[in-house]
Design an enzyme around this catalytic site. Structure first.
Site, PDB file in Angstrom:
ATOM      1  N   GLU A  97       0.841  -1.205   0.000  1.00  0.00           N
ATOM      2  CA  GLU A  97       0.000   0.000   0.000  1.00  0.00           C
ATOM      3  C   GLU A  97       0.873   1.251   0.000  1.00  0.00           C
ATOM      4  O   GLU A  97       2.020   1.222   0.441  1.00  0.00           O
ATOM      5  CB  GLU A  97      -0.886   0.015   1.255  1.00  0.00           C
ATOM      6  CG  GLU A  97      -2.339  -0.340   0.986  1.00  0.00           C
ATOM      7  CD  GLU A  97      -3.100   0.691   0.140  1.00  0.00           C
ATOM      8  OE1 GLU A  97      -2.497   1.563  -0.523  1.00  0.00           O
ATOM      9  OE2 GLU A  97      -4.334   0.609   0.138  1.00  0.00           O
ATOM     10  N   ASP A  98       0.311   2.317  -0.496  1.00  0.00           N
ATOM     11  CA  ASP A  98       0.999   3.605  -0.442  1.00  0.00           C
ATOM     12  C   ASP A  98       0.851   4.231   0.945  1.00  0.00           C
ATOM     13  O   ASP A  98       1.804   4.707   1.528  1.00  0.00           O
ATOM     14  CB  ASP A  98       0.466   4.566  -1.524  1.00  0.00           C
ATOM     15  CG  ASP A  98      -1.060   4.607  -1.597  1.00  0.00           C
ATOM     16  OD1 ASP A  98      -1.737   3.924  -0.788  1.00  0.00           O
ATOM     17  OD2 ASP A  98      -1.586   5.319  -2.469  1.00  0.00           O
ATOM     18  N   ASP A 101      -4.671   5.067   6.135  1.00  0.00           N
ATOM     19  CA  ASP A 101      -5.286   6.235   6.758  1.00  0.00           C
ATOM     20  C   ASP A 101      -6.316   5.717   7.767  1.00  0.00           C
ATOM     21  O   ASP A 101      -5.948   5.350   8.879  1.00  0.00           O
ATOM     22  CB  ASP A 101      -5.896   7.062   5.610  1.00  0.00           C
ATOM     23  CG  ASP A 101      -6.435   8.404   6.041  1.00  0.00           C
ATOM     24  OD1 ASP A 101      -5.875   9.000   6.967  1.00  0.00           O
ATOM     25  OD2 ASP A 101      -7.419   8.864   5.443  1.00  0.00           O
ATOM     26  N   PHE A 150      -2.535  15.785   4.669  1.00  0.00           N
ATOM     27  CA  PHE A 150      -2.771  15.200   3.349  1.00  0.00           C
ATOM     28  C   PHE A 150      -1.509  15.282   2.515  1.00  0.00           C
ATOM     29  O   PHE A 150      -0.989  16.367   2.252  1.00  0.00           O
ATOM     30  CB  PHE A 150      -3.939  15.890   2.630  1.00  0.00           C
ATOM     31  CG  PHE A 150      -4.419  15.073   1.480  1.00  0.00           C
ATOM     32  CD1 PHE A 150      -5.275  13.998   1.687  1.00  0.00           C
ATOM     33  CD2 PHE A 150      -3.978  15.332   0.188  1.00  0.00           C
ATOM     34  CE1 PHE A 150      -5.705  13.204   0.639  1.00  0.00           C
ATOM     35  CE2 PHE A 150      -4.396  14.536  -0.878  1.00  0.00           C
ATOM     36  CZ  PHE A 150      -5.262  13.485  -0.646  1.00  0.00           C
ATOM     37  N   ARG A 163       1.229  12.394  -8.532  1.00  0.00           N
ATOM     38  CA  ARG A 163       1.704  11.027  -8.268  1.00  0.00           C
ATOM     39  C   ARG A 163       3.180  10.887  -8.628  1.00  0.00           C
ATOM     40  O   ARG A 163       3.898  10.082  -8.058  1.00  0.00           O
ATOM     41  CB  ARG A 163       0.913  10.008  -9.106  1.00  0.00           C
ATOM     42  CG  ARG A 163      -0.541   9.860  -8.694  1.00  0.00           C
ATOM     43  CD  ARG A 163      -1.134   8.646  -9.407  1.00  0.00           C
ATOM     44  NE  ARG A 163      -2.587   8.611  -9.327  1.00  0.00           N
ATOM     45  CZ  ARG A 163      -3.282   8.131  -8.303  1.00  0.00           C
ATOM     46  NH1 ARG A 163      -2.657   7.632  -7.253  1.00  0.00           N
ATOM     47  NH2 ARG A 163      -4.598   8.127  -8.320  1.00  0.00           N
TER      48      ARG A 163
HETATM   49  P1  IMP Z   1      -8.105   4.313   4.154  1.00  0.00           P
HETATM   50  O1  IMP Z   1      -9.102   3.313   3.665  1.00  0.00           O
HETATM   51  O2  IMP Z   1      -8.767   5.464   4.855  1.00  0.00           O
HETATM   52  O3  IMP Z   1      -6.992   3.727   4.973  1.00  0.00           O
HETATM   53  O4  IMP Z   1      -7.531   5.024   2.872  1.00  0.00           O
HETATM   54  C1  IMP Z   1      -6.486   4.541   2.164  1.00  0.00           C
HETATM   55  C2  IMP Z   1      -6.415   5.237   0.816  1.00  0.00           C
HETATM   56  O5  IMP Z   1      -6.800   6.610   0.894  1.00  0.00           O
HETATM   57  C3  IMP Z   1      -4.990   5.260   0.361  1.00  0.00           C
HETATM   58  O6  IMP Z   1      -4.660   4.085  -0.327  1.00  0.00           O
HETATM   59  C4  IMP Z   1      -4.961   6.503  -0.507  1.00  0.00           C
HETATM   60  O7  IMP Z   1      -5.373   6.187  -1.806  1.00  0.00           O
HETATM   61  C5  IMP Z   1      -5.963   7.427   0.132  1.00  0.00           C
HETATM   62  N1  IMP Z   1      -5.307   8.414   1.035  1.00  0.00           N
HETATM   63  C6  IMP Z   1      -5.358   8.462   2.374  1.00  0.00           C
HETATM   64  N2  IMP Z   1      -4.634   9.472   2.879  1.00  0.00           N
HETATM   65  C7  IMP Z   1      -4.098  10.095   1.805  1.00  0.00           C
HETATM   66  C8  IMP Z   1      -3.210  11.231   1.663  1.00  0.00           C
HETATM   67  O8  IMP Z   1      -2.758  11.880   2.615  1.00  0.00           O
HETATM   68  N3  IMP Z   1      -2.871  11.549   0.385  1.00  0.00           N
HETATM   69  C9  IMP Z   1      -3.337  10.877  -0.710  1.00  0.00           C
HETATM   70  N4  IMP Z   1      -4.142   9.814  -0.619  1.00  0.00           N
HETATM   71  C10 IMP Z   1      -4.536   9.433   0.622  1.00  0.00           C
HETATM   72 MG    MG Z   2      -4.240   3.525  -2.167  1.00  0.00          MG
END
Ligand code: IMP
Ligand code: MG
Length: 173
Positions: A97-98, A101, A150, A163
C-alpha cells in the site's frame, strides 16, 4: 488550480528506507518466493522501487480498490474496481500500500484476500497515519509514520495529480 507543495520526506530518505524494507523482506522470506500485490494506483511507484530491492524471487499482481473520490476525505465506501489476474492460493503474499489512513480499504481488502487461502498474508505500507485509524489493521512493514496531513507524491495523488513527484510532500490547501 495549482497548490503549494512542501517536502515532508525527501527523495533520498524515501529511497534509503525502501532499501531497508527490501533487505528486511528478503531476510524474512529467505528460501521463498514473494508475491507482491500492488494496490493501484497509488502503490505503483513504491511497489516497483521495493521489488527492485528484494533479492528473493518476486512475482507481482495488481488490484484496484478505492475508498476515495477526488476529495481528501474518505467516503467510507470501498469497492474493487480491478481484481487480481491470478490465484493467490498457497502463495506468500505481501500487500503493498501507499498509505494507511482510516484502515477501511485495507481491512476490507485483507478479508477478501484471506478467504482466497494464501500460504501467508502480510502488509507493507510506505506511509502510515496511525492517529487516523478507524479500523484496526496489523501492518508488518511500515516505511514512515506520518502526522495527520494530506500528502502527495511517490504515487499519492490529489485529484489525480502529483503522483509523479519523487518525494512525499504536503499539500497546502
Ligand atoms: P483508508 O481506507 O482510509 O486507509 O484510505 C487509504 C487510501 O486513501 C490510500 O490508499 C490513498 O489512496 C488514500 N489516502 C489516504 N490518505 C491520503 C493522503 O494523505 N494523500 C493521498 N491519498 C490518501
Ligand atoms: Mg491507495
Amino acid at each position: 488550480m495549482s497548490e503549494k507543495i512542501s517536502v515532508l520526506i525527501s527523495e533520498e530518505d524515501v529511497d534509503k528506507r525502501i532499501e531497508e524494507l527490501g533487505k528486511k523482506i528478503s531476510e524474512d522470506y529467505a528460501g521463498k518466493t514473494v508475491h507482491l500485490v500492488c494496490v493501484l494506483k497509488g502503490s505503483i511507484f513504491f511497489t516497483c522501487e521495493l521489488a527492485k530491492r528484494i533479492t528473493v524471487p518476486v512475482t507481482m499482481d495488481f488490484i484496484s480498490c478505492s475508498s476515495y473520490g477526488n476529495d481528501t476525505k474518505s467516503s467510507g465506501v470501498v469497492k474493487i474496481a480491478k481484481d487480481l489476474d491470478e490465484s493467490i492460493e498457497g502463495k506468500d503474499v505481501i500487500v503493498i500500500e501507499d498509505i494507511i489512513d482510516s484502515g477501511r480499504t485495507l481491512s476490507y481488502l485483507l478479508e477478501i484476500l484471506k478467504a482466497r487461502k494464501p500460504a501467508s498474508l502480510a502488509l507493507c505500507t510506505l506511509l502510515d497515519k496511525p492517529e487516523r485509524r478507524v479500523k484496526n489493521v496489523t501492518v508488518d512493514y511500515v516505511g514512515f509514520d506520518i502526522p495527520d496531513e494530506f500528502v502527495v507524491g511517490y504515487g499519492l495523488d490529489y485529484a489525480q495529480k502529483y503522483r509523479n513527484l519523487p518525494y512525499v510532500g504536503v499539500v497546502e490547501l
